[in-house]
Motif scaffolding. Sequence first.
Motif, PDB file in Angstrom:
ATOM      1  N   ALA A 330       0.666  -1.074   0.284  1.00 27.39           N
ATOM      2  CA  ALA A 330       0.064  -0.071  -0.115  1.00 27.39           C
ATOM      3  C   ALA A 330       0.806   1.295  -0.024  1.00 27.39           C
ATOM      4  O   ALA A 330       0.657   2.221  -0.778  1.00 27.39           O
ATOM      5  N   LEU A 331       2.190   1.340   0.873  1.00 30.71           N
ATOM      6  CA  LEU A 331       2.598   2.441   0.894  1.00 30.71           C
ATOM      7  C   LEU A 331       3.575   2.540  -0.374  1.00 30.71           C
ATOM      8  O   LEU A 331       3.784   3.840  -0.912  1.00 30.71           O
ATOM      9  N   ALA A 332       3.920   1.493  -0.862  1.00 32.13           N
ATOM     10  CA  ALA A 332       4.824   1.499  -1.803  1.00 32.13           C
ATOM     11  C   ALA A 332       4.093   2.154  -3.232  1.00 32.13           C
ATOM     12  O   ALA A 332       4.762   2.739  -3.926  1.00 32.13           O
ATOM     13  N   ALA A 333       3.001   1.732  -3.192  1.00 35.45           N
ATOM     14  CA  ALA A 333       1.973   2.322  -4.505  1.00 35.45           C
ATOM     15  C   ALA A 333       2.059   3.640  -4.255  1.00 35.45           C
ATOM     16  O   ALA A 333       2.092   4.241  -5.501  1.00 35.45           O
ATOM     17  N   PHE A 334       1.964   4.331  -3.200  1.00 37.82           N
ATOM     18  CA  PHE A 334       1.845   5.930  -3.120  1.00 37.82           C
ATOM     19  C   PHE A 334       3.212   6.544  -3.709  1.00 37.82           C
ATOM     20  O   PHE A 334       3.190   7.318  -4.211  1.00 37.82           O
ATOM     21  N   ALA A 335       4.328   5.753  -3.244  1.00 36.31           N
ATOM     22  CA  ALA A 335       5.533   5.971  -3.681  1.00 36.31           C
ATOM     23  C   ALA A 335       5.779   5.937  -5.091  1.00 36.31           C
ATOM     24  O   ALA A 335       6.475   6.854  -5.833  1.00 36.31           O
ATOM     25  N   ILE A 336       5.323   4.896  -5.515  1.00 35.36           N
ATOM     26  CA  ILE A 336       5.528   4.648  -6.964  1.00 35.36           C
ATOM     27  C   ILE A 336       4.744   5.575  -7.884  1.00 35.36           C
ATOM     28  O   ILE A 336       5.297   6.259  -8.854  1.00 35.36           O
ATOM     29  N   GLN A 337       3.498   5.939  -7.391  1.00 36.37           N
ATOM     30  CA  GLN A 337       2.758   7.275  -8.031  1.00 36.37           C
ATOM     31  C   GLN A 337       3.690   8.574  -7.830  1.00 36.37           C
ATOM     32  O   GLN A 337       3.587   9.078  -8.940  1.00 36.37           O
ATOM     33  N   HIS A 338       3.898   8.773  -6.858  1.00 36.69           N
ATOM     34  CA  HIS A 338       4.937   9.867  -6.775  1.00 36.69           C
ATOM     35  C   HIS A 338       6.256   9.749  -7.704  1.00 36.69           C
ATOM     36  O   HIS A 338       6.502  10.914  -8.365  1.00 36.69           O
ATOM     37  N   HIS A 339       6.928   8.750  -7.757  1.00 33.87           N
ATOM     38  CA  HIS A 339       7.929   8.450  -8.659  1.00 33.87           C
ATOM     39  C   HIS A 339       7.636   8.718 -10.261  1.00 33.87           C
ATOM     40  O   HIS A 339       8.344   9.398 -10.629  1.00 33.87           O
ATOM     41  N   LEU A 340       6.355   8.211 -10.446  1.00 34.67           N
ATOM     42  CA  LEU A 340       5.900   8.241 -11.909  1.00 34.67           C
ATOM     43  C   LEU A 340       5.562   9.710 -12.066  1.00 34.67           C
ATOM     44  O   LEU A 340       5.843  10.120 -13.418  1.00 34.67           O
ATOM     45  N   TYR A 341       4.816  10.247 -11.247  1.00 39.65           N
ATOM     46  CA  TYR A 341       4.045  11.362 -11.743  1.00 39.65           C
ATOM     47  C   TYR A 341       4.414  12.387 -10.537  1.00 39.65           C
ATOM     48  O   TYR A 341       3.241  12.692  -9.554  1.00 39.65           O
ATOM     49  N   PRO A 342       5.644  13.070 -10.283  1.00 34.90           N
ATOM     50  CA  PRO A 342       5.669  13.823  -9.155  1.00 34.90           C
ATOM     51  C   PRO A 342       5.149  15.114  -9.184  1.00 34.90           C
ATOM     52  O   PRO A 342       4.745  15.474  -7.978  1.00 34.90           O
ATOM     53  N   GLN A 343       4.423  15.660 -10.263  1.00 38.20           N
ATOM     54  CA  GLN A 343       3.609  16.721 -10.047  1.00 38.20           C
ATOM     55  C   GLN A 343       2.247  16.487  -9.584  1.00 38.20           C
ATOM     56  O   GLN A 343       1.437  17.307  -9.337  1.00 38.20           O
ATOM     57  N   LYS A 344       1.815  15.192  -9.627  1.00 35.95           N
ATOM     58  CA  LYS A 344       0.429  14.790  -9.027  1.00 35.95           C
ATOM     59  C   LYS A 344       0.214  15.091  -7.828  1.00 35.95           C
ATOM     60  O   LYS A 344       1.111  14.600  -6.868  1.00 35.95           O
TER      61      LYS A 344
END
Length: 365
Positions: A330-344
């Motif tokens: 669950a936590l890695a998913a949020f980190a991955i989202q930030h890694h892929l789309y830092p502006q989001k």
Amino acid sequence: MPAVTVADAKATALSEIPSPSGASAPITAEAVVIGAGPCGLFQVFELGLLGISAHLVDSLQHPGGQCAELYPDKPIYDIPALPVCGAQELVDRLLEQIKPFKAQLHLGQEVVEFAPRDGGRFHLATSAGVRFDAGAVVIAAGLGSFQPRRIGIEGVAGFEGGAIQYRIRNAAELAGKNLVIFGGGDSALDWTLELLPRAASLTLVHRRHEFRAAPASVARMQQAVAAGRMRLLEALPHSLITTDGAVRGINVRAPDGTMHALAAERLLVFFGLHPKLGPIADWGLALEKKALTVDTEKFQTSVPGVFAIGDINTYPGKKKLILSGFHEAALAAFAIQHHLYPQKKQFLQYTTTSPVMHQRLGVPD
Ligand SMILES: Cc1cc2nc3c(=O)[nH]c(=O)nc-3n(C[C@H](O)[C@H](O)[C@H](O)COP(=O)(O)OP(=O)(O)OC[C@H]3O[C@@H](n4cnc5c(N)ncnc54)[C@H](O)[C@@H]3O)c2cc1C
């Protein structure tokens, strides 16, 4: 090579889409998850909730990792809200849960190559030649990829994959040959019964009297022995018989010390599988006692964009439990989202009330 969606994970027939040149083009992926054990499967779910698609690769022919491979029929008692759940049942439930996200499953292939690319992306390649250009990588490789236990006698190295086989890739090639099959589990018995009608001769060698395989298969095999259609020996492999650089058979030793020379062109060995960290150890990621070190905020490894969850990772207080891996996913998913789309902009949404999550899950509002 098998590439199936999770919806038909139990079938393994679809092929990789070839490029016009015939060679497989690299697959551009938002995320590639290495390992389809319970934690890798749940990672797909957590990524899916955030609108991120994933490809899932596993060296086994089926999803489920240790649960499916080592203890499918055992009950698990510490999955939240499921007082008791069979290990295979847990895998089936996870597969059901991730269906809406249509992850591509690449089974029966080990991820053997990893390299960072320019622009923060990653190159991955599997033993089957499938290549990925991935935005993020999640290593959910558990204890490592499952490898066949080898026969363990001298001089076999040059013959493995040829005259000595641990996995049967081409059953047709075995027709009309003298076969010796080793093992007492389901694989050994299933292949014995499958190949018996086509083999010139077949001997099953097992180290003890009792079999682990399904009783019905054992009974069918014993009927074939009683009818004189095959031979069964209680023995251990002792030494290869070779002439002119070719395998001609094998000597096996019975419990009373008697040696039997068995003529055979193919030795089929089913001693089970054991996990091995394998190529991951050479990818330049920080390791501690064969586990990938991660932080506990993102579960990111020493390489930004590469995450590790489940049994493969280590951090202070780590417990190798399925439920810990679920939290990490669950936590890695949020980190991955930030890694892929830092502006989001990131914000927490509940599956109970979020229309966008309902849409992703295919749930009507
Ligand atoms: C007998 C037994 C009973 C257990 N009981 C419980 C219990 O009651 N409760 C509990 O919480 N835990 C239990 N566990 C532990 C639990 O099974 C593990 O914590 C869990 O399976 C870890 O999940 P995972 O997804 O991290 O890894 P795994 O389940 O190990 O799956 C990892 C997958 O990655 C694949 N893989 C590895 N390397 C590669 C590669 N390079 N390329 C492609 N694929 C790769 C492997 O083939 C494997 O399928 C038990 C374990 C055992 C052995």
